[in-house]
Design a protein around this motif. Sequence first.
Motif, PDB file in Angstrom:
ATOM      1  N   ASN A  34      45.271 131.373 -19.067  1.00  0.00           N
ATOM      2  CA  ASN A  34      44.775 131.037 -20.402  1.00  0.00           C
ATOM      3  C   ASN A  34      45.134 129.611 -20.794  1.00  0.00           C
ATOM      4  N   GLU A  35      44.395 129.119 -21.758  1.00  0.00           N
ATOM      5  CA  GLU A  35      44.562 127.742 -22.207  1.00  0.00           C
ATOM      6  C   GLU A  35      46.022 127.449 -22.582  1.00  0.00           C
ATOM      7  N   GLY A  36      46.550 126.362 -22.035  1.00  0.00           N
ATOM      8  CA  GLY A  36      47.901 125.928 -22.375  1.00  0.00           C
ATOM      9  C   GLY A  36      49.016 126.694 -21.682  1.00  0.00           C
ATOM     10  N   GLU A  37      48.637 127.577 -20.752  1.00  0.00           N
ATOM     11  CA  GLU A  37      49.661 128.358 -20.049  1.00  0.00           C
ATOM     12  C   GLU A  37      50.122 127.653 -18.778  1.00  0.00           C
ATOM     13  N   ILE A  38      51.337 127.982 -18.381  1.00  0.00           N
ATOM     14  CA  ILE A  38      51.808 127.672 -17.026  1.00  0.00           C
ATOM     15  C   ILE A  38      51.956 129.015 -16.328  1.00  0.00           C
ATOM     16  N   VAL A  39      51.078 129.266 -15.357  1.00  0.00           N
ATOM     17  CA  VAL A  39      51.150 130.519 -14.605  1.00  0.00           C
ATOM     18  C   VAL A  39      51.538 130.176 -13.178  1.00  0.00           C
ATOM     19  N   SER A  40      52.538 130.866 -12.661  1.00  0.00           N
ATOM     20  CA  SER A  40      52.990 130.600 -11.293  1.00  0.00           C
ATOM     21  C   SER A  40      52.527 131.681 -10.346  1.00  0.00           C
ATOM     22  N   LEU A  41      52.138 131.239  -9.145  1.00  0.00           N
ATOM     23  CA  LEU A  41      51.740 132.141  -8.072  1.00  0.00           C
ATOM     24  C   LEU A  41      52.825 132.044  -7.004  1.00  0.00           C
ATOM     25  N   VAL A  42      53.502 133.157  -6.765  1.00  0.00           N
ATOM     26  CA  VAL A  42      54.603 133.141  -5.800  1.00  0.00           C
ATOM     27  C   VAL A  42      54.369 134.228  -4.749  1.00  0.00           C
ATOM     28  N   GLY A  43      55.161 134.166  -3.688  1.00  0.00           N
ATOM     29  CA  GLY A  43      55.053 135.150  -2.622  1.00  0.00           C
ATOM     30  C   GLY A  43      55.534 134.539  -1.324  1.00  0.00           C
ATOM     31  N   PRO A  44      55.865 135.388  -0.346  1.00  0.00           N
ATOM     32  CA  PRO A  44      56.391 134.887   0.929  1.00  0.00           C
ATOM     33  C   PRO A  44      55.398 133.973   1.637  1.00  0.00           C
ATOM     34  N   ASN A  45      55.873 133.235   2.615  1.00  0.00           N
ATOM     35  CA  ASN A  45      54.992 132.388   3.429  1.00  0.00           C
ATOM     36  C   ASN A  45      53.875 133.220   4.033  1.00  0.00           C
ATOM     37  N   GLY A  46      52.673 132.699   3.982  1.00  0.00           N
ATOM     38  CA  GLY A  46      51.537 133.415   4.561  1.00  0.00           C
ATOM     39  C   GLY A  46      50.941 134.456   3.636  1.00  0.00           C
ATOM     40  N   LEU A 222      63.171 127.350 -10.565  1.00  0.00           N
ATOM     41  CA  LEU A 222      62.175 126.512 -11.242  1.00  0.00           C
ATOM     42  C   LEU A 222      61.055 127.379 -11.825  1.00  0.00           C
ATOM     43  N   VAL A 223      60.578 128.329 -11.019  1.00  0.00           N
ATOM     44  CA  VAL A 223      59.513 129.236 -11.466  1.00  0.00           C
ATOM     45  C   VAL A 223      59.969 130.007 -12.700  1.00  0.00           C
ATOM     46  N   MET A 224      61.169 130.550 -12.632  1.00  0.00           N
ATOM     47  CA  MET A 224      61.692 131.371 -13.733  1.00  0.00           C
ATOM     48  C   MET A 224      61.827 130.538 -15.010  1.00  0.00           C
ATOM     49  N   GLU A 225      62.158 129.284 -14.838  1.00  0.00           N
ATOM     50  CA  GLU A 225      62.416 128.435 -15.991  1.00  0.00           C
ATOM     51  C   GLU A 225      61.138 128.004 -16.706  1.00  0.00           C
ATOM     52  N   ILE A 226      60.104 127.661 -15.951  1.00  0.00           N
ATOM     53  CA  ILE A 226      58.962 127.022 -16.629  1.00  0.00           C
ATOM     54  C   ILE A 226      57.732 127.896 -16.816  1.00  0.00           C
ATOM     55  N   SER A 227      57.695 129.075 -16.171  1.00  0.00           N
ATOM     56  CA  SER A 227      56.448 129.849 -16.207  1.00  0.00           C
ATOM     57  C   SER A 227      56.321 130.698 -17.460  1.00  0.00           C
ATOM     58  N   ASP A 228      55.089 130.743 -17.993  1.00  0.00           N
ATOM     59  CA  ASP A 228      54.807 131.717 -19.043  1.00  0.00           C
ATOM     60  C   ASP A 228      54.604 133.092 -18.407  1.00  0.00           C
ATOM     61  N   ARG A 229      53.916 133.105 -17.272  1.00  0.00           N
ATOM     62  CA  ARG A 229      53.706 134.342 -16.519  1.00  0.00           C
ATOM     63  C   ARG A 229      53.822 134.032 -15.049  1.00  0.00           C
ATOM     64  N   VAL A 230      54.146 135.079 -14.286  1.00  0.00           N
ATOM     65  CA  VAL A 230      54.282 134.933 -12.838  1.00  0.00           C
ATOM     66  C   VAL A 230      53.430 136.001 -12.153  1.00  0.00           C
ATOM     67  N   VAL A 231      52.698 135.568 -11.123  1.00  0.00           N
ATOM     68  CA  VAL A 231      51.870 136.478 -10.337  1.00  0.00           C
ATOM     69  C   VAL A 231      52.443 136.475  -8.927  1.00  0.00           C
ATOM     70  N   VAL A 232      52.665 137.657  -8.369  1.00  0.00           N
ATOM     71  CA  VAL A 232      53.266 137.737  -7.041  1.00  0.00           C
ATOM     72  C   VAL A 232      52.262 138.292  -6.049  1.00  0.00           C
ATOM     73  N   MET A 233      52.138 137.597  -4.911  1.00  0.00           N
ATOM     74  CA  MET A 233      51.227 138.006  -3.828  1.00  0.00           C
ATOM     75  C   MET A 233      52.012 138.325  -2.592  1.00  0.00           C
ATOM     76  N   ASP A 234      51.503 139.283  -1.832  1.00  0.00           N
ATOM     77  CA  ASP A 234      52.032 139.527  -0.489  1.00  0.00           C
ATOM     78  C   ASP A 234      50.884 140.030   0.372  1.00  0.00           C
ATOM     79  N   HIS A 235      50.738 139.520   1.581  1.00  0.00           N
ATOM     80  CA  HIS A 235      49.636 139.921   2.470  1.00  0.00           C
ATOM     81  C   HIS A 235      48.286 139.858   1.769  1.00  0.00           C
ATOM     82  N   GLY A 236      48.071 138.832   0.959  1.00  0.00           N
ATOM     83  CA  GLY A 236      46.767 138.639   0.319  1.00  0.00           C
ATOM     84  C   GLY A 236      46.543 139.457  -0.939  1.00  0.00           C
ATOM     85  N   VAL A 237      47.479 140.356  -1.252  1.00  0.00           N
ATOM     86  CA  VAL A 237      47.292 141.287  -2.369  1.00  0.00           C
ATOM     87  C   VAL A 237      48.250 140.947  -3.511  1.00  0.00           C
ATOM     88  N   LYS A 238      47.758 141.069  -4.736  1.00  0.00           N
ATOM     89  CA  LYS A 238      48.645 140.888  -5.884  1.00  0.00           C
ATOM     90  C   LYS A 238      49.529 142.124  -6.005  1.00  0.00           C
TER      91      LYS A 238
END
Length: 265
Positions: A34-46, A222-238
């Motif tokens: 959403n407008e003005g948000e910082i959303v982080s996408l995290v997850g293991p390598n690959g 860093l992610v925990m500090e600045i994100s409004d929301r966090v999305v976690v992926m693994d093996h291509g799936v949220k």
Amino acid sequence: MESVSGPKSVLEIRGLTRRFGGLTAVDRFDVDVNEGEIVSLVGPNGAGKTTVFNLISGVLRPTAGSVRLLGRELVGLPAHRITHQGVARTFQNIRVFPQLTVRENILLGTHHWTRSGMLGSVTFWPSTLRAERAAQAEVHTAIDLFRERLEARLDDPAFSLSYANRRRTEMARALAARPKLLLLDEPAAGMNPYERIEVAGLIRSMRDRGLTIFLIEHHMPLVMEISDRVVVMDHGVKIAEGLPKEVHSNPRVVEAYLGRRAASA
Ligand SMILES: Nc1ncnc2c1ncn2[C@@H]1O[C@H](COP(=O)(O)OP(=O)(O)O)[C@@H](O)[C@H]1O
Ligand SMILES: [Mg+2]
């Protein structure tokens, strides 16, 4: 009459899927930024994070799914059209032109809106000059956040810069494109703890100036500090989505990280 106007969605991804042969790198992925948000996408390598960015920015075409920017479908547009619609990005492995100066690298970010490329140079001269001047001014606006680091280096070739300054140059180039959505792929990778704090401050400043930010980062504090929301992926799936503190303690998230680490140990 009751009027409930929810947050304005800048990025809306639905059912995004990308297969490489037998591998499904991104699998029916949904997200809203959403407008003005910082959303982080995290997850293991690959996990498929960079592939999501490549699909948004048109570097890759999805196998299926939809990517909307302010309601407009981006899937099917070539990368330069997507830039023109308002998506700018930085790359996990920095992409600056080593032989060009810092200024020239940043100017590249302005090209899609100045039209001072090939066409401009053979058409009406004064408008080309005006565009040139606007572009030069934008360099100074774009480096505003990096002034202490980049101003003295504007006419130096990018190859002569420190690693951190090359990352800053790439970020300034993305800002010079005047994006509506900024995609940052691991902007703090390879930086020391002091530089990471600076990056966190920069990202926050960009948001405070009205930008909407979708961030891939694996440095968790860093992610925990600045994100409004966090999305976690693994093996291509949220596998999880929520406030930083919610995903941090989510057992599936912990398992995705620890499981992979144990396996690679
Ligand atoms: N262009 C490509 N061709 C084939 N496989 C790819 C390509 N890009 C990414 N992949 C594969 O897709 C998976 C996800 O990669 P990536 O999106 O880079 O993950 P992340 O950024 O989360 O580390 C990996 O298995 C990777 O090898
Ligand atoms: Mg990646």
